[in-house]
Design an enzyme around this catalytic site. Sequence first.
Site, short mmCIF file in Angstrom:
data_model
loop_
_atom_site.label_atom_id
_atom_site.label_comp_id
_atom_site.label_asym_id
_atom_site.label_seq_id
_atom_site.Cartn_x
_atom_site.Cartn_y
_atom_site.Cartn_z
N TYR A 45 0.86 -1.18 0.00
CA TYR A 45 0.00 0.00 0.00
C TYR A 45 0.89 1.23 0.00
O TYR A 45 1.87 1.29 0.75
CB TYR A 45 -0.89 0.02 1.25
CG TYR A 45 -1.71 1.28 1.38
CD1 TYR A 45 -2.99 1.37 0.84
CD2 TYR A 45 -1.20 2.41 2.04
CE1 TYR A 45 -3.73 2.52 0.96
CE2 TYR A 45 -1.94 3.57 2.15
CZ TYR A 45 -3.20 3.62 1.61
OH TYR A 45 -3.94 4.78 1.71
N GLU A 58 -3.54 7.46 -3.97
CA GLU A 58 -3.56 6.21 -3.20
C GLU A 58 -3.45 5.03 -4.17
O GLU A 58 -4.28 4.89 -5.07
CB GLU A 58 -4.86 6.13 -2.40
CG GLU A 58 -4.93 4.90 -1.51
CD GLU A 58 -6.23 4.83 -0.75
OE1 GLU A 58 -6.22 4.52 0.44
OE2 GLU A 58 -7.29 5.09 -1.37
#
Length: 443
Positions: A152, A240
């Site tokens: 991530y 993101e």
Amino acid sequence: MFRLGRSRALASALGAPKVSPSARLPSIAQQQQRRALSIHEYRSADLLRQYGIDVPKGSVATTAAEAEAVAKQIGTDDMVIKAQVLAGGRGKGTFDNGLKGGVRVIYSPTEAKMFAEQMIGHKLITKQTGAGGRLCNAVYICERKFARREFYLAVLMDRASQGPVIVSSSQGGMDIEGVAKENPDAITTTYVDINVGVTDEMARGIATKLGFSEQCVEDAKDTIQKLYKIFLEKDATQIEINPLSETSDHKVMCMDAKFGFDDNADFRQKEVFNWRDTTQEDPEEVRAAEAGLNFIKLDGDIGCLVNGAGLAMATMDIIKLNGGQPANFLDVGGGATPAAIKEAFELITSDPKVSAIFVNIFGGIVRCDAIAHGLINTAKTLNLKIPIIARLQGTNVEQAHQLINDSGMKIFSIDDLQSAAEKAVQLSKVVKMGAWPPCSPEG
């Protein structure tokens, strides 16, 4: 609009203090005032490609026939079709026609066409959309890539440090909110000096700590630096990537992306802001933004019309303190012109739950008597049947009181804020009991 839950989870990951229930309304108001633009996944993928970042081969389709054609062009029998809806939890969502899952694995152009027919034109209901769901106008079809490792990574603006940060975790491909809650140590925050940027050493360190294999560290470093370049050059508030993957053939690839952009930069980011999809936003908030109003719908029954964000927050607070529930946050700004007041009243009264309207305006730039004229004319034009409580302060306030009192309308002009709030809550209850309008002309 994004996505407050994710903002708070990432703030938690950054070590921000927890928000008390009484402080949540200001957070909502501030979020609305920023009006950060979110774009669809396929747009984000196109932007990543522009900057030389690897993403799975794919394209968007707005019809079932286009979906079939896209699947044929991809040239593989292992693909994914994704509903283009601006909400999290698409994979676990359900369409209004009963189809489960807004993200599906497909193995042929025929399947692409079949699922596109069931997705396009239907509403997808997820944990973020609420019961009403959100309309799917397009699908994104891309090749299915297999990852050896999933990470991530996000580039964000951090209010506490007043600069960019890179948030990263070795636990990618899963709900980052869950990771932040259950294993906060798995999330690393790297603060970026905006005057220096993301250096080779910094990016290489992030890539190594994430767990990229030695042969992929340099590619991962380049990808991180390119993501930061997008962040700067496109006035992003959030980039993101989840997951950022090392594939089975040792390539660094962004498998999924979510971008947000600062609305204050729309004048220099014309291309990006042309990608705005207003069908994914609350229609009333879109209408308010077009009229220059800051508006957020809430769950209460007392409509609020206020000029100034701080005064709007105080108005909602005092309504709650007196046992009422605000139906909205609405800041008409410093002007509070008759046209703005009319638009604001139309927005407020479009909610059938609203049983009273509390107007709290400080007349500085605009005189109170002009505001009073606007209130009276709007109430007559819209033929409003619910009570209006007006607390006006500032220039020509005496003339405003006189105009309201002589109007014959059910507008209650009250100077004291506490008394005005009490009256608003009281009259709201009267309306809900079915005892409005009162039998006596005095009310």
